[in-house]
Design a protein around this motif. Sequence first.
Motif, mmCIF file in Angstrom:
data_model
loop_
_atom_site.group_PDB
_atom_site.id
_atom_site.type_symbol
_atom_site.label_atom_id
_atom_site.label_comp_id
_atom_site.label_asym_id
_atom_site.label_seq_id
_atom_site.Cartn_x
_atom_site.Cartn_y
_atom_site.Cartn_z
ATOM 1 N N SER A 1 0.849 -1.191 0.000
ATOM 2 C CA SER A 1 0.000 0.000 0.000
ATOM 3 C C SER A 1 0.882 1.237 0.000
ATOM 4 C CB SER A 1 -0.905 -0.008 1.242
ATOM 5 O OG SER A 1 -1.720 1.136 1.257
ATOM 6 N N SER A 2 0.819 2.011 -1.069
ATOM 7 C CA SER A 2 1.668 3.203 -1.179
ATOM 8 C C SER A 2 0.853 4.455 -1.480
ATOM 9 C CB SER A 2 2.703 2.994 -2.287
ATOM 10 O OG SER A 2 2.047 2.795 -3.528
ATOM 11 N N LYS A 3 -0.467 4.379 -1.233
ATOM 12 C CA LYS A 3 -1.346 5.507 -1.536
ATOM 13 C C LYS A 3 -2.321 5.741 -0.395
ATOM 14 C CE LYS A 3 -1.403 4.206 -6.366
ATOM 15 N NZ LYS A 3 -2.031 3.226 -7.219
ATOM 16 N N ILE A 4 -2.587 7.013 -0.126
ATOM 17 C CA ILE A 4 -3.669 7.435 0.758
ATOM 18 C C ILE A 4 -4.810 7.841 -0.175
ATOM 19 C CG2 ILE A 4 -4.427 9.159 2.428
ATOM 20 C CD1 ILE A 4 -2.383 7.581 3.786
ATOM 21 N N ILE A 5 -5.996 7.290 0.040
ATOM 22 C CA ILE A 5 -7.106 7.459 -0.901
ATOM 23 C C ILE A 5 -8.254 8.235 -0.257
ATOM 24 C CG2 ILE A 5 -8.846 6.211 -2.243
ATOM 25 C CD1 ILE A 5 -6.732 3.859 -2.292
ATOM 26 N N PHE A 6 -8.819 9.166 -1.030
ATOM 27 C CA PHE A 6 -9.990 9.940 -0.617
ATOM 28 C C PHE A 6 -11.074 9.746 -1.675
ATOM 29 C CE2 PHE A 6 -12.513 13.880 -0.657
ATOM 30 C CZ PHE A 6 -12.921 13.916 0.666
ATOM 31 N N VAL A 7 -12.263 9.324 -1.271
ATOM 32 C CA VAL A 7 -13.343 9.006 -2.213
ATOM 33 C C VAL A 7 -14.122 10.267 -2.574
ATOM 34 C CG1 VAL A 7 -15.435 7.644 -2.580
ATOM 35 C CG2 VAL A 7 -13.510 6.659 -1.307
ATOM 36 N N ILE A 8 -14.198 10.535 -3.875
ATOM 37 C CA ILE A 8 -14.941 11.677 -4.410
ATOM 38 C C ILE A 8 -16.396 11.293 -4.670
ATOM 39 C CG2 ILE A 8 -15.146 13.254 -6.384
ATOM 40 C CD1 ILE A 8 -12.802 13.897 -4.581
ATOM 41 N N SER A 9 -16.607 10.114 -5.227
ATOM 42 C CA SER A 9 -17.966 9.595 -5.439
ATOM 43 C C SER A 9 -17.891 8.083 -5.515
ATOM 44 C CB SER A 9 -18.578 10.172 -6.725
ATOM 45 O OG SER A 9 -17.864 9.704 -7.856
ATOM 46 N N GLY A 10 -18.986 7.446 -5.156
ATOM 47 C CA GLY A 10 -19.010 5.990 -5.138
ATOM 48 C C GLY A 10 -18.668 5.460 -3.764
ATOM 49 N N CYS A 11 -18.109 4.253 -3.727
ATOM 50 C CA CYS A 11 -17.787 3.634 -2.443
ATOM 51 C C CYS A 11 -16.728 2.551 -2.625
ATOM 52 C CB CYS A 11 -19.041 3.023 -1.820
ATOM 53 S SG CYS A 11 -18.812 2.409 -0.147
ATOM 54 N N LEU A 12 -15.724 2.575 -1.752
ATOM 55 C CA LEU A 12 -14.707 1.532 -1.688
ATOM 56 C C LEU A 12 -14.892 0.765 -0.389
ATOM 57 C CD1 LEU A 12 -11.547 3.619 -2.739
ATOM 58 C CD2 LEU A 12 -12.948 2.146 -4.208
ATOM 59 N N ARG A 13 -14.304 -0.415 -0.321
ATOM 60 C CA ARG A 13 -14.309 -1.173 0.930
ATOM 61 C C ARG A 13 -12.961 -1.849 1.095
ATOM 62 N NH1 ARG A 13 -16.369 -7.253 0.187
ATOM 63 N NH2 ARG A 13 -15.607 -7.496 -1.926
ATOM 64 N N SER A 14 -12.562 -2.033 2.356
ATOM 65 C CA SER A 14 -11.351 -2.807 2.638
ATOM 66 C C SER A 14 -11.789 -4.065 3.365
ATOM 67 C CB SER A 14 -10.358 -1.998 3.481
ATOM 68 O OG SER A 14 -10.884 -1.696 4.751
ATOM 69 N N TYR A 15 -11.120 -5.168 3.041
ATOM 70 C CA TYR A 15 -11.503 -6.445 3.633
ATOM 71 C C TYR A 15 -10.343 -7.417 3.576
ATOM 72 C CZ TYR A 15 -12.006 -7.969 -1.216
ATOM 73 O OH TYR A 15 -11.761 -8.260 -2.540
ATOM 74 N N ALA A 16 -10.439 -8.433 4.423
ATOM 75 C CA ALA A 16 -9.484 -9.538 4.417
ATOM 76 C C ALA A 16 -10.267 -10.812 4.138
ATOM 77 C CB ALA A 16 -8.772 -9.627 5.761
ATOM 78 N N VAL A 17 -9.584 -11.801 3.576
ATOM 79 C CA VAL A 17 -10.207 -13.091 3.279
ATOM 80 C C VAL A 17 -9.519 -14.148 4.129
ATOM 81 C CG1 VAL A 17 -10.714 -14.776 1.472
ATOM 82 C CG2 VAL A 17 -10.706 -12.326 0.921
ATOM 83 N N ASP A 18 -10.328 -14.930 4.865
ATOM 84 C CA ASP A 18 -9.731 -15.960 5.716
ATOM 85 C C ASP A 18 -9.413 -17.218 4.913
ATOM 86 O OD1 ASP A 18 -12.089 -17.550 5.536
ATOM 87 O OD2 ASP A 18 -12.866 -16.808 7.451
ATOM 88 N N LYS A 19 -8.837 -18.227 5.570
ATOM 89 C CA LYS A 19 -8.398 -19.449 4.878
ATOM 90 C C LYS A 19 -9.546 -20.235 4.268
ATOM 91 C CE LYS A 19 -8.222 -22.071 9.170
ATOM 92 N NZ LYS A 19 -7.401 -22.734 10.130
ATOM 93 N N ASN A 20 -10.779 -19.951 4.703
ATOM 94 C CA ASN A 20 -11.945 -20.625 4.125
ATOM 95 C C ASN A 20 -12.561 -19.839 2.973
ATOM 96 O OD1 ASN A 20 -11.817 -22.763 6.036
ATOM 97 N ND2 ASN A 20 -12.814 -21.434 7.541
ATOM 98 N N GLY A 21 -11.960 -18.690 2.651
ATOM 99 C CA GLY A 21 -12.470 -17.872 1.555
ATOM 100 C C GLY A 21 -13.560 -16.897 1.963
ATOM 101 N N THR A 22 -13.794 -16.755 3.259
ATOM 102 C CA THR A 22 -14.817 -15.836 3.749
ATOM 103 C C THR A 22 -14.235 -14.427 3.860
ATOM 104 O OG1 THR A 22 -15.819 -17.633 5.030
ATOM 105 C CG2 THR A 22 -16.443 -15.378 5.642
ATOM 106 N N GLU A 23 -14.966 -13.461 3.325
ATOM 107 C CA GLU A 23 -14.542 -12.071 3.395
ATOM 108 C C GLU A 23 -14.954 -11.458 4.734
ATOM 109 O OE1 GLU A 23 -16.233 -9.977 0.065
ATOM 110 O OE2 GLU A 23 -14.986 -11.033 -1.386
ATOM 111 N N HIS A 24 -14.045 -10.641 5.296
ATOM 112 C CA HIS A 24 -14.315 -9.920 6.533
ATOM 113 C C HIS A 24 -14.080 -8.440 6.256
ATOM 114 C CE1 HIS A 24 -14.457 -13.681 8.848
ATOM 115 N NE2 HIS A 24 -13.513 -14.076 8.001
#
Length: 193
Positions: free
Chosen positions: A46-69
Motif C-alpha cells: 500500500s503506497s497511496k492514501i485514498i480519498f473518495v470523491i464519489s461511489g464507495c470503496l471497501r477494505s476487507y481480508a479473506v480468511d483461509k476458508n475464503g470468507t470475506e471480513h
Amino acid sequence: MDNSLLLNSIAKYVTLDEQEQELLLSVVHHKKAKRKQFVLEEGDVSSKIIFVISGCLRSYAVDKNGTEHVLQFAPTGWWIVDMRSYITGEPARLSIDAIEDTEYIFFNKTEFEELNLKIPKFERFNRLIGQNAIATYQHRQVDNAIFAAMERYANFCQLYPSLIKSLPQKQVASYIGVTPEFLSKMLNTQVVK
C-alpha cells in the motif's frame, strides 16, 4: 476535476491558505475504479492514501476458508488505506475494491510525506483524522466484543447512513460479523415485531 470535496473535508479540521491549497492540489492524482475493480490487492504494498470523491470503496481480508471480513467502507468523502502496509512497506493483508463505480483522489506516499513537511497544518489534519480513525476502530472492537448483532447493526446504520439501502446484505453481515442468513432473519424478525 472539482477538488472542493477534498478541500472541504480538510477545512473541517484546519484552514489552509490559498498557497497551501495550491501546493496540496498540485500532487493529487485522480482515478476511477469500476465496480469490483481492485484499488489494492492483498499481497501488494500500500503506497497511496485514498480519498473518495464519489461511489464507495471497501477494505476487507479473506480468511483461509475464503470468507470475506469487511473492515471498512469508504463512501463519498471518506479516506481509506491499508495503514499497516503503508507505514511498514510490507505486503498488504487487506484488499480494497470498488463496491460501485467510484471516483477517487490519491496521494503517493512520498508526495504525502512531503506535504506534511511543507504544510504543518496538513500534518495536524492528518494527526486529527488518524486519531479519529483509531477511536472509531477501538469503538468497533468494543462493540464487537460486548454488543449483540442487532446493536452492531444499529451502530453500522449510524456510522454509514448513506449505505444502508445500497449495500448488499452479504457485505453488511460481513462488517457486523454475522452470516447473511442470520442478518436476514434478524431484520425480518425486527420487522414483524
